[in-house]
Motif scaffolding. Structure first.
Motif, PDB file in Angstrom:
ATOM      1  N   THR A  74       0.853  -1.383   0.091  1.00  0.00           N
ATOM      2  CA  THR A  74      -0.051  -0.210  -0.191  1.00  0.00           C
ATOM      3  C   THR A  74       0.783   1.294   0.031  1.00  0.00           C
ATOM      4  N   SER A  75       2.038   1.322   0.688  1.00  0.00           N
ATOM      5  CA  SER A  75       2.740   2.433   0.856  1.00  0.00           C
ATOM      6  C   SER A  75       3.485   2.698  -0.564  1.00  0.00           C
ATOM      7  N   LYS A  76       3.862   1.629  -1.067  1.00  0.00           N
ATOM      8  CA  LYS A  76       4.507   1.730  -2.283  1.00  0.00           C
ATOM      9  C   LYS A  76       3.903   2.084  -3.723  1.00  0.00           C
ATOM     10  N   GLY A  77       2.256   1.432  -3.416  1.00  0.00           N
ATOM     11  CA  GLY A  77       1.460   2.093  -4.493  1.00  0.00           C
ATOM     12  C   GLY A  77       1.208   3.463  -4.189  1.00  0.00           C
ATOM     13  N   GLY A  78       1.185   4.046  -3.224  1.00  0.00           N
ATOM     14  CA  GLY A  78       0.896   5.369  -2.730  1.00  0.00           C
ATOM     15  C   GLY A  78       1.966   6.128  -3.378  1.00  0.00           C
ATOM     16  N   VAL A  79       3.487   5.722  -3.362  1.00  0.00           N
ATOM     17  CA  VAL A  79       4.680   6.443  -3.953  1.00  0.00           C
ATOM     18  C   VAL A  79       4.380   6.359  -5.506  1.00  0.00           C
ATOM     19  N   VAL A  80       3.910   5.413  -6.155  1.00  0.00           N
ATOM     20  CA  VAL A  80       3.753   5.720  -7.525  1.00  0.00           C
ATOM     21  C   VAL A  80       2.570   6.489  -8.028  1.00  0.00           C
ATOM     22  N   VAL A  81       1.644   6.848  -7.188  1.00  0.00           N
ATOM     23  CA  VAL A  81       0.596   7.746  -7.587  1.00  0.00           C
ATOM     24  C   VAL A  81       1.060   9.230  -7.074  1.00  0.00           C
ATOM     25  N   GLY A 112       9.502  22.873 -14.673  1.00  0.00           N
ATOM     26  CA  GLY A 112      10.532  22.225 -15.294  1.00  0.00           C
ATOM     27  C   GLY A 112      11.089  21.071 -14.426  1.00  0.00           C
ATOM     28  N   ILE A 113      10.528  20.745 -13.242  1.00  0.00           N
ATOM     29  CA  ILE A 113      10.732  19.728 -12.317  1.00  0.00           C
ATOM     30  C   ILE A 113      10.173  18.416 -12.826  1.00  0.00           C
ATOM     31  N   ARG A 114      11.104  17.459 -13.114  1.00  0.00           N
ATOM     32  CA  ARG A 114      10.347  16.287 -13.313  1.00  0.00           C
ATOM     33  C   ARG A 114      10.342  15.264 -12.204  1.00  0.00           C
ATOM     34  N   VAL A 115       9.635  14.489 -11.952  1.00  0.00           N
ATOM     35  CA  VAL A 115       9.230  13.616 -11.077  1.00  0.00           C
ATOM     36  C   VAL A 115       8.987  12.199 -11.373  1.00  0.00           C
ATOM     37  N   ASN A 116       9.647  11.215 -10.980  1.00  0.00           N
ATOM     38  CA  ASN A 116       9.452   9.728 -11.377  1.00  0.00           C
ATOM     39  C   ASN A 116       9.491   8.964 -10.298  1.00  0.00           C
ATOM     40  N   ALA A 117       9.212   7.565 -10.393  1.00  0.00           N
ATOM     41  CA  ALA A 117       9.336   6.470  -9.539  1.00  0.00           C
ATOM     42  C   ALA A 117       9.970   5.617 -10.021  1.00  0.00           C
ATOM     43  N   VAL A 118      10.993   4.891  -9.123  1.00  0.00           N
ATOM     44  CA  VAL A 118      11.527   3.673  -9.571  1.00  0.00           C
ATOM     45  C   VAL A 118      11.060   2.257  -8.709  1.00  0.00           C
ATOM     46  N   ALA A 119      10.813   1.321  -9.641  1.00  0.00           N
ATOM     47  CA  ALA A 119      10.027   0.087  -8.980  1.00  0.00           C
ATOM     48  C   ALA A 119      10.918  -1.045  -9.047  1.00  0.00           C
TER      49      ALA A 119
END
Length: 258
Positions: free
Chosen positions: A164-171, A184-191
């Protein structure tokens, strides 16, 4: 091991960087040309240690300091990011710090649940907020990368709270990408998928489960911490200048076939 100039001249912050995947990410940032890497963790000496990690980075030719910070506290994140000013300000913020629970699942204890969420969800948000404020103040079009997990994309009954915590990080990454994109700031996640770490090798239960994952992974092997570091370096570099709001799987193809 391949080195590059992907992060040439950039100032990188890595939380949870005293050991494991975080340590590998911090070292790979230096090997990919970062000017400075700020190593942070809640304590100085989990396994390899914060100062030894910073020392290893300095041997690679990058500037580095260790900063003790509890990412679940907003003030600690603000102070951590402020230390980047001595190097010219943060360009890449990697909110890696996270925890797992010995007792997870549908009956996860409330106290454990609250503690996990404070680190795994509050931490990335507070870190991203602090980094974005500094980037905006300095006019930097930087990159923020949040640590998710394949468990945040495909859940499991034994990791209800963690997934649940990591699913929250994705969103969270998608939402912050929308909010910060105009600056101009990019935001991504790595899984990451199943990565060969010291924790995995020394925990019989985890090791047993990971062998099943390995057998189902198309590449038929576990991932290396350095390979997560390479993915983070890409997302932090100008090579990914039009990549934002995504969760990059580093799982050897496991979730494509599971």
């Amino acid at each position: 091991m391949i080195k590059s100039n992907m992060l040439d001249g950039k100032v990188v912050i890595v939380t949870g960087a005293s050991s494991g995947i975080g340590r590998a990410i911090a070292i790979r940032a230096a090997e990919h040309g970062a000017k400075a890497v700020i190593v942070s963790d809640v304590v100085e000496t989990p396994r390899e240690g914060g100062e030894p990690t910073a020392s290893e980075i300095r041997k690679l030719g990058a500037q580095s300091v260790f900063v003790k910070a509890d990412v679940s506290r907003k003030a600690d994140n603000d102070e951590l990011v402020a230390t980047a000013e001595q190097f010219g300000g943060v360009d890449v913020m990697f909110a890696n710090a996270g925890i797992t629970l010995k007792t997870d699942g549908p009956e996860v204890p409330e106290e454990d649940y609250r503690r996990l969420m404070s680190v795994n969800l509050d931490g990335p948000l507070f870190g991203a907020q602090a980094a974005a404020r500094q980037m905006k103040a300095l006019g930097k079009q930087g990159s923020i990368v949040l640590m998710a997990s394949m468990g945040g994309i495909s859940g499991a009954g034994i990791t209800v709270a963690y997934s649940t915590s990591k699913g929250g990080v994705v969103v969270m990454a998608k939402s912050l990408a929308d909010a910060l994109g105009p600056a101009g700031i990019r935001v991504n996640a790595v899984a990451p998928g199943t990565i060969d770490t010291e924790l995995l090798r020394t925990s019989p239960g985890i090791a047993q489960a990971s062998e099943g994952f390995r057998q189902r992974t198309p590449l038929l092997r576990l991932g290396k911490p350095s390979e997560v570091g390479d993915a983070v370096a890409f997302l932090g570099s100008d090579l990914s200048s039009y990549v934002s709001g995504t969760a990059l799987l580093v799982d050897g193809g496991l979730l494509s076939v599971i």
